[in-house]
Scaffold this motif. Sequence first.
Motif, PDB file in Angstrom:
ATOM      1  N   ILE A  17       9.138   1.642   1.466  1.00 28.10           N
ATOM      2  CA  ILE A  17       8.049   1.818   2.420  1.00 28.10           C
ATOM      3  C   ILE A  17       6.766   2.255   1.716  1.00 28.10           C
ATOM      4  O   ILE A  17       5.666   1.831   2.075  1.00 28.10           O
ATOM      5  N   VAL A  18       6.902   3.081   0.687  1.00 25.55           N
ATOM      6  CA  VAL A  18       5.727   3.502  -0.081  1.00 25.55           C
ATOM      7  C   VAL A  18       5.134   2.289  -0.799  1.00 25.55           C
ATOM      8  O   VAL A  18       3.914   2.076  -0.796  1.00 25.55           O
ATOM      9  N   TYR A  19       6.003   1.453  -1.378  1.00 23.88           N
ATOM     10  CA  TYR A  19       5.526   0.242  -2.050  1.00 23.88           C
ATOM     11  C   TYR A  19       4.879  -0.723  -1.054  1.00 23.88           C
ATOM     12  O   TYR A  19       3.848  -1.320  -1.341  1.00 23.88           O
ATOM     13  N   ALA A  20       5.475  -0.877   0.133  1.00 16.29           N
ATOM     14  CA  ALA A  20       4.897  -1.777   1.139  1.00 16.29           C
ATOM     15  C   ALA A  20       3.475  -1.354   1.498  1.00 16.29           C
ATOM     16  O   ALA A  20       2.582  -2.202   1.651  1.00 16.29           O
ATOM     17  N   LEU A  21       3.247  -0.062   1.618  1.00 17.29           N
ATOM     18  CA  LEU A  21       1.913   0.447   1.928  1.00 17.29           C
ATOM     19  C   LEU A  21       0.943   0.143   0.786  1.00 17.29           C
ATOM     20  O   LEU A  21      -0.186  -0.312   1.020  1.00 17.29           O
ATOM     21  N   ALA A  22       1.379   0.349  -0.452  1.00 17.32           N
ATOM     22  CA  ALA A  22       0.529   0.063  -1.614  1.00 17.32           C
ATOM     23  C   ALA A  22       0.207  -1.426  -1.697  1.00 17.32           C
ATOM     24  O   ALA A  22      -0.945  -1.821  -1.929  1.00 17.32           O
ATOM     25  N   ASP A  23       1.216  -2.270  -1.532  1.00 18.52           N
ATOM     26  CA  ASP A  23       1.032  -3.717  -1.605  1.00 18.52           C
ATOM     27  C   ASP A  23       0.056  -4.196  -0.537  1.00 18.52           C
ATOM     28  O   ASP A  23      -0.825  -5.017  -0.809  1.00 18.52           O
ATOM     29  N   GLN A  24       0.181  -3.669   0.655  1.00 11.64           N
ATOM     30  CA  GLN A  24      -0.716  -4.068   1.743  1.00 11.64           C
ATOM     31  C   GLN A  24      -2.144  -3.598   1.471  1.00 11.64           C
ATOM     32  O   GLN A  24      -3.097  -4.304   1.782  1.00 11.64           O
ATOM     33  N   ALA A  25      -2.295  -2.419   0.866  1.00 12.33           N
ATOM     34  CA  ALA A  25      -3.639  -1.923   0.532  1.00 12.33           C
ATOM     35  C   ALA A  25      -4.315  -2.841  -0.484  1.00 12.33           C
ATOM     36  O   ALA A  25      -5.504  -3.152  -0.364  1.00 12.33           O
ATOM     37  N   ILE A  26      -3.565  -3.287  -1.491  1.00  8.46           N
ATOM     38  CA  ILE A  26      -4.124  -4.230  -2.473  1.00  8.46           C
ATOM     39  C   ILE A  26      -4.504  -5.528  -1.773  1.00  8.46           C
ATOM     40  O   ILE A  26      -5.577  -6.093  -2.019  1.00  8.46           O
ATOM     41  N   ALA A  27      -3.640  -6.026  -0.906  1.00  7.59           N
ATOM     42  CA  ALA A  27      -3.907  -7.284  -0.209  1.00  7.59           C
ATOM     43  C   ALA A  27      -5.195  -7.203   0.610  1.00  7.59           C
ATOM     44  O   ALA A  27      -6.041  -8.102   0.557  1.00  7.59           O
ATOM     45  N   VAL A  28      -5.349  -6.130   1.363  1.00  2.00           N
ATOM     46  CA  VAL A  28      -6.549  -5.988   2.198  1.00  2.00           C
ATOM     47  C   VAL A  28      -7.793  -5.834   1.325  1.00  2.00           C
ATOM     48  O   VAL A  28      -8.794  -6.527   1.526  1.00  2.00           O
TER      49      VAL A  28
END
Length: 137
Positions: free
Chosen positions: A58-69
């Motif tokens: 879940i921590v990685y999912a948040l980081a990945d989504q932040a990079i994407a945005v």
Amino acid sequence: MKKSPEDAIRYAREVVGGDPMARHLGIEVLEVEENFARLGLEVKEEYLNALGRAHGIIVYALADQAIAVASNSGGDSAMVLESKINFLNGVPRGTRLEAVARPVEKKRTIGLWNVEIRSPGDGLLVATCQGMTYHKA
């Protein structure tokens, strides 16, 4: 064709930030500027690992989504090619997390991004992530 700054920010916030997985996980887009994003998430019971702390997924999912945005807010369509995350502190259920993504360097077709994931209540640094993106000009 490169998007206008306003269109790029709107696209990053609404389309990329609102993708089906992000919505499913409850990831919220809190702030978007050109080449910048701040996202949030509350750690739910189902996001815990066996030790009662936020699971790395879940921590990685948040980081990945932040990079994407963030990488899609600069005018070009972008996708994450590679990323590396360092988990520094565990947090329990109910903790609010925020991820802030900024470019380290952005070239014509490749970008390098840094993300800090913190618990804003106490400023605890939960993880850092670095991601490389491909930008279709």
